[in-house]
Design an enzyme around this catalytic site. Structure first.
Site, PDB file in Angstrom:
ATOM      1  N   LYS A 125       0.809  -1.277   0.019  1.00 56.04           N
ATOM      2  CA  LYS A 125      -0.069  -0.047   0.106  1.00 56.04           C
ATOM      3  C   LYS A 125       0.761   1.145   0.151  1.00 56.04           C
ATOM      4  CE  LYS A 125      -3.959  -2.338   2.350  1.00 56.04           C
ATOM      5  NZ  LYS A 125      -3.250  -3.494   2.432  1.00 56.04           N
ATOM      6  N   GLU A 143       6.687   0.702  10.954  1.00 56.25           N
ATOM      7  CA  GLU A 143       6.467  -0.610  11.146  1.00 56.25           C
ATOM      8  C   GLU A 143       7.154  -1.160  12.491  1.00 56.25           C
ATOM      9  OE1 GLU A 143       5.585  -4.601  11.520  1.00 56.25           O
ATOM     10  OE2 GLU A 143       4.761  -3.282   9.936  1.00 56.25           O
ATOM     11  N   ASP A 188      -3.594  -0.052   7.746  1.00 56.32           N
ATOM     12  CA  ASP A 188      -4.174  -1.284   7.367  1.00 56.32           C
ATOM     13  C   ASP A 188      -3.716  -2.270   8.705  1.00 56.32           C
ATOM     14  OD1 ASP A 188      -4.750  -3.988   6.518  1.00 56.32           O
ATOM     15  OD2 ASP A 188      -2.851  -3.739   4.889  1.00 56.32           O
ATOM     16  N   CYS A 242      -7.981  -7.271   6.571  1.00 52.94           N
ATOM     17  CA  CYS A 242      -8.417  -8.537   6.080  1.00 52.94           C
ATOM     18  C   CYS A 242      -9.130  -9.525   6.676  1.00 52.94           C
ATOM     19  CB  CYS A 242      -7.117  -8.966   5.113  1.00 52.94           C
ATOM     20  SG  CYS A 242      -5.586  -9.545   6.225  1.00 52.94           S
TER      21      CYS A 242
END
Length: 314
Positions: A125, A143, A188, A242
């Site tokens: 992304k 991250e 995300d 997801c």
């Protein structure tokens, strides 16, 4: 077989007209999707001609192409061949699920903006955001896991991303460190990955449990508050997962609405036949009516399942 409790929860939330196809998708080996890199790659015709020499003949994805994303699919049997083509190795193409492409597309970053990607690895992304910004503006990619962080950096370098600074940091603290800073935020969120379950791959679902869902939700609640706090007034946040679990999706958005002022759910227009509004109730508990503005993408033979919430800060 998939866990019985997962299947029961899934059936209780999936629209009846989509249920059979959605369940069948867990046993299917769906098409492989990829994007041609717009940051310096040759013309699409040149790339496709090169892939053809390796026996790969991709089909364009109409809705993505209409949005300016050079996305294609090829049969699952060609995944390994595609992965080891020179185009994949040198950053000409990037293999990414079609559902994952939706989040940057809806966030719609502009070339002069400062964008935060709050759980960025492995970088798909982030790369698409950079492409959409034509390597302009600035992206801060965060991250917390070292191995994933280094994979993120390698992917960004291979794809020619030049507007992104990476940070090895826990996203849950970014909102307090950088309040009201970013024009747009991509979150995300780490999740139970339910959309990746496959009946023929026990490893894809053997660690799933309601406790795992709860554990993910606990982290997601802190992440979405951090993401919203880091967003400028007037900015836009994309929250996505997801997972199919309401605890990781609508209940997280509902939590944000309760904990922060100035939260506004923005309408999402996808035009996909497998997209439906978010839930407004779960297990007898009413959620904010605005959760209907969020979107669930139900799995098909071509697309994985996905959840998307577009959030404005007044």
């Amino acid at each position: 077989m998939l866990p019985a409790e997962f299947l029961s929860r899934f059936a209780s939330t999936c629209p009846p007209d989509l249920l059979n196809d959605a369940l069948a998708s867990f046993a299917a080996k769906e098409a492989v999707a990829f994007r041609i890199n717009r940051l310096g790659a040759p013309a699409a015709e040149v790339v496709l001609a090169e892939l053809a020499t390796h026996g790969i003949e991709p089909q364009p994805v109409a809705w993505a192409q209409a949005a300016g994303i050079w996305a294609y699919t090829c049969p699952q049997e060609q995944r390994e061949a595609l992965t080891y083509t020179p185009a994949a190795g040198n950053g000409t193409i990037y293999i990414q699920s079609l559902s994952s492409m939706l989040a940057p597309l809806l966030l719609a970053p502009q070339g002069e903006e400062w964008v935060l990607d709050l759980a960025a690895a492995p970088g798909g992304k982030t790369i698409l955001l950079a492409e959409m910004m034509n390597n302009g503006g600035k992206i801060s990619a965060v991250e917390p896991v070292s191995a994933r962080y280094h994979r993120l950096k390698a992917n960004l370098a291979r794809m020619g991303v030049g507007n992104t600074q990476t940070y090895l940091k826990d996203g849950r603290v970014v909102g307090s460190l950088k309040p009201d800073c970013f024009d747009r935020v991509m979150l995300d969120a780490p999740c139970s990955s339910e959309s990746r379950f496959k009946t023929w791959d026990a490893a894809s679902h053997e660690h799933w449990s309601p406790a795992k869902v709860s554990e993910c939700a606990k982290k997601q609640k802190r992440l979405i508050l951090s993401a919203f706090d880091a967003l400028k007034p007037g900015g836009v946040l994309m929250y996505c997962t997801c997972s199919f679990a309401p605890e990781e999706n609508e209940l997280i958005v509902d939590h944000l609405l309760k904990k922060r002022e100035g939260v506004r759910l923005l309408p999402i227009a996808l035009g996909l036949p497998n997209s439906r509004p978010g839930l407004t109730a779960w297990k007898g508990k009413l959620l904010a009516a605005a959760c209907a503005e969020t979107r669930r993408v139900w799995p098909t033979g071509e697309m994985d399942g996905f959840y998307l919430a577009l959030i404005g800060k007044e």
